[in-house]
Write an enzyme that holds these catalytic residues in place. Structure first.
Site, PDB file in Angstrom:
ATOM      1  N   ASP A 326       0.850  -1.177   0.000  1.00  0.00           N
ATOM      2  CA  ASP A 326       0.000   0.000   0.000  1.00  0.00           C
ATOM      3  C   ASP A 326       0.899   1.245   0.000  1.00  0.00           C
ATOM      4  OD1 ASP A 326      -2.178   1.637   0.008  1.00  0.00           O
ATOM      5  OD2 ASP A 326      -3.181   0.686   1.696  1.00  0.00           O
ATOM      6  N   GLU A 521     -10.398   7.253   4.146  1.00  0.00           N
ATOM      7  CA  GLU A 521      -9.295   6.784   5.008  1.00  0.00           C
ATOM      8  C   GLU A 521      -9.292   7.495   6.363  1.00  0.00           C
ATOM      9  OE1 GLU A 521      -5.643   5.506   3.066  1.00  0.00           O
ATOM     10  OE2 GLU A 521      -6.437   6.228   1.165  1.00  0.00           O
TER      11      GLU A 521
END
Ligand code: BGC
Ligand code: BGC
Length: 806
Positions: A326, A521
């Protein structure tokens, strides 16, 4: 002096000599190792490996230099690399981050510039040059609710809404349509589906997970992978299909307090039963890629966890595709930086997502490989897996078109699937007879979300956070109001739109659309589940309509269940519509006429208080307002009695960001003054007595104290401490402190008695020693005799403009 320099030079030379004698491989960071391998499901990827392709990969590997192999293992973001760079740095992949624009065009662009970007990069990778093996690029994007970065694409409901449909067949069709629209923009890899099983609704990514129920996630995982990639084992994936990336492996939905990228402190059994629920089905369906997670498991970052990435995922569960990292996720491994991290590859990562750090990471990884710190066998394994996916996608096939038919972006048949998904995702929480609405009715459509395609689409929409969008950015889409209006016009009724609830002609009923504003997020992490704590704008609107005797239907847009008892009480009907996306007309299909009934049921338990963060079916003492699986319909009505309106939690807990405003410290914070500091209420630029003038007669501090709090999530979310002040008289250093980390403001403060706004990232305070985990005095200002300043406002904010460490 000169001797010292010589000594250093000798040291450097000798360490260089040692290095050439092959250093021992760098051990992966200590594992939070699994203890029960036999408890993990055994499996095997379907359709990824075939002997003919493996032989071609072996041949390619034999031609590639070490540098070219390392290049394959690194992925850059298009905002930080140019096609030309690939000549010097032969990277294997590029991605377009949520806010990364195509080359030379705005971030909000239709397919054209995206295709041009894909072609420009890919062309360089495919060049035949001396010493270069031509290898096409993997091109990835967060197509997480449709190909959501491209203007004009169909936007499907976010995963939380899909969870409400309990319809795996629909999920597969959505995957197929998403793949077609992604491939049509020249992109061959979708970073989805998210297989998180969110257990704490404070988490900002709750909406990216289908359900708190592992069984629902498990039932969707294979369907979505098949939708995106096609059925496994049918040869290469061609035009109109893309690689899937199931994410984030493993335990993203289980972090303590729902802190994004935090630590999932659970036993191995829970990790397997809850968080791993979707992975076996995804692997069996042939998922080409798996994305490693930012989170830790029991203190060890997943990007460095060999036990889980290699022993479990690749060996026990038999995953034969590639493990991608990621966004600079490797940088969080102790001992690593964004530009240097052999440990992540040794743990089992095959390709690092190094958006802006690709150059440094390439250089350091190549050097580490040359020193033998990453075994060649590991490198060959990683590159084999990457090439396997490239062959599997058909990228080496000269007849495979670079992009699928652009006309399919936003195609009517895709919008029809999205509209069906909207209908099926709506969950009816309450209906005291006001629904369905007659098609001939006069309806007031109001609330902040009524005519906002941006709000109904949420985060990961055209921009990372889903912010900055207006209806004009969504050609072909329909707002909720537009859908209602069309249905009523067709039925002989009428719709009136107003933002504030006022109306020209008295309506028979009001539809009030409200809810969360877009986020993604860590920016979406919250402290309590109370909706609009302290503001209650929607509630005031509902109350006004109630007082006028107008029946109300609430359509609630949200990325998670929230405590809305007051709003429920003021609503005659209440629908959880989640984040439906571009086809707002699906809402009217169910609300108006009554021909289409509700079928959606809750994918997450709905809380009774604002403090039920970890509310999951099956837990001891489970006591929700509405349980997992709840949902009324026209066929199955039910009565919801008046609900208690006590949040069950101190509302001040919700304020963790405003330390000083309008002349005082709002609860739960309070101001404390050392005896050497005097304070006077004075006017600010905007408010009478809205500021405090502080005067120092000796060294001392003004402190702002509050209950014990953890500010890690705020720092994680890149928030700043913002202070609005005026320097009235200088005297030596002026220290601004946050959680014990001190910054000298002197250099940032202009003189001349003008108001100034300073923004200092919390991370700057961390770099100067702030400890964010249990803070009782977040802010302090320290000065010495003679200092005079006036402070008007002190708070955390997310605006990056002008934010810097002094
Ligand atoms: C997110 C991933 C995403 C990646 C690329 C990360 O911050 O965690 O879900 O795929 O960025 O945008
Ligand atoms: C990117 C996202 C990414 C995020 C990670 C953003 O700038 O646009 O794609 O997920 O950073 O923090």
């Amino acid at each position: 002096m000169s001797r010292l320099v010589a000594g250093l030079a000798m040291l450097a030379a000798s360490s260089g000599a040692i290095a050439q004698v092959a250093a021992p491989p760098v051990a992966a960071v200590p594992d939070s190792a699994i203890a029960h391998p036999q408890l993990w499901p055994q499996g095997r990827s379907q359709g990824l490996v075939n002997p003919a392709t493996e032989a071609r990969i072996t041949a390619l590997l034999a031609q590639m230099s070490l540098a070219e192999k390392i290049g394959q293992m690194i992925q850059a973001d298009i905002s930080a690399i140019q096609p030309d760079d690939l000549r010097r740095y032969p990277l294997g992949s590029i991605l377009a981050g949520g806010s990364s624009p195509p080359l030379g065009a705005p971030d909000r662009s239709p397919a054209g510039p995206w295709i041009a970007t894909a072609r420009a990069f890919d062309a360089v990778a495919r060049e035949s040059r001396p010493g270069h093996v031509a290898i096409p690029l993997l091109i990835g994007i967060d197509a997480v609710h449709g190909n959501n970065n491209i203007v004009g694409a169909t936007l499907f409901p976010h995963n939380i809404g899909l969870g409400a449909t309990r319809d795996p067949g629909l999920i597969e069709r959505i995957g197929r349509a998403t793949a077609v629209e992604t491939a049509a923009a020249g992109i061959n890899w979708a970073f989805g589906p998210t297989l998180a099983v969110p257990q704490n609704d404070r988490w900002g990514r709750t909406f990216e997970g289908y359900s708190e129920d592992p069984a629902v996630v498990a039932s969707y995982a294979g369907a979505m992978v098949k939708g995106l990639q096609g059925a496994p084992g049918k040869g290469t994936i061609q035009q109109g299909q893309v690689a899937a990336s199931v994410k984030h492996f493993l335990g993203d939905g289980g972090t303590t307090d729902g802190i994004d990228q935090g630590d999932t402190a659970v036993d191995e059994g829970t990790l397997i039963r809850v968080h791993n629920a979707g992975y076996p089905a995804a692997i069996a369906a042939g998922t080409m890629t798996v994305m490693a997670s930012f989170n830790s498991w029991n203190g060890v970052k997943m990007h460095g966890n060999r036990s889980l990435l290699t022993d479990v995922l690749k060996q026990r569960m038999g995953f034969q595709g590639l493990v991608v990292g990621d966004w600079n996720g490797h940088a969080q491994i102790p001992g690593c930086t964004a530009t240097d991290c052999p440990a992540t590859f040794n743990a089992g990562l095959d390709m690092a997502m190094a958006p802006d750090s690709w150059r440094g990471l390439f250089d350091s990884t190549l050097a580490a490989a040359q020193r033998g710190q990453i075994p060649l066998a590991r490198i060959d394994d990683a590159v084999r897996r990457i090439l396997r996916i490239k062959f599997g996608l058909g990228l080496f096939d000269p007849n495979r078109p670079m992009e699928a038919d652009t006309r399919l972006i936003g195609a009517p048949e895709h919008r029809a699937i999205a509209r069906e998904a909207v209908r099926k995702s709506m969950v009816l929480l309450k209906n005291q007879g006001v629904l369905p609405i007659r098609p001939s009715a006069r309806v007031l459509v109001t609330g902040a979300g009524a005519d906002s395609i941006a709000q109904q689409s949420g985060g990961w929409t055209l921009s990372w956070q889903g912010d900055g969008n207006s209806n004009a950015d969504f050609p072909g889409a329909t707002s909720i109001y537009q859908g209602i209006k069309a249905a009523l016009t067709a039925g002989g009724g009428a719709a009136e739109l107003s933002t504030d609830g006022s109306f020209a002609s008295r309506p028979d009923v009001a539809i009030v659309v409200f809810g969360e504003k877009p986020y993604a997020e860590m920016r979406g992490d919250i402290r309590t589940l109370e909706f609009e704590a302290g503001e209650k704008e929607a509630l005031a609107l509902l109350q006004r309509l109630k007082r006028q005797g107008i029946p109300t239907v609430s359509v609630f847009l949200s990325g998670r269940p929230l405590w809305v008892n007051p709003e429920l009480n003021q609503s005659d009907a209440f629908v959880a519509a989640w984040l439906p996306g571009s086809e707002g007309a699906g809402i009217a299909d169910v609300l108006i006429g009554g021909k289409t009934d509700f079928v959606g049921t809750l994918p997450y338990s709905w809380p009774k208080t604002a403090g039920q963060f970890r509310l999951n079916a099956g837990q001891p003492g489970y006591d929700p307002l509405f349980p997992l699986g709840y949902g009324l319909s026209y066929a199955r009505p039910g009565h919801v009695a008046a609900l208690p309106e006590v949040a069950g939690l101190d509302a001040s807990l919700a304020n963790t960001s405003i330390f000083f405003a309008r002349g005082k410290s709002p609860a739960p914070f309070r101001l404390l003054f050392d005896p050497s500091v005097a304070a006077y209420a004075v006017d600010s630029a905007t408010t009478q007595e809205g500021a405090n003038r502080l005067e120092w007669s000796g060294a001392g501090q003004v402190r702002i104290a509050g209950p014990v709090a953890n500010f890690e999530r705020e720092s994680n979310a890149d928030l700043n401490l913002q202070v609005v002040l005026r320097l009235d008289q200088t005297a030596g250093p002026v220290q601004l402190r946050f959680a014990g980390g001190a910054i000298d403001l002197a250099g940032m403060l202009g003189t001349g008695a003008a108001w100034q706004t300073l923004r200092i990232p919390l991370k700057c305070f961390v770099a100067r020693g702030a400890r964010l985990d249990s803070v009782t005095e977040p802010v302090a200002i320290a000065g010495t005799k003679g200092l005079k300043l006036t402070i008007a406002d002190l708070r955390l904010n997310a605006d990056p403009a002008g934010a810097r460490c002094p």
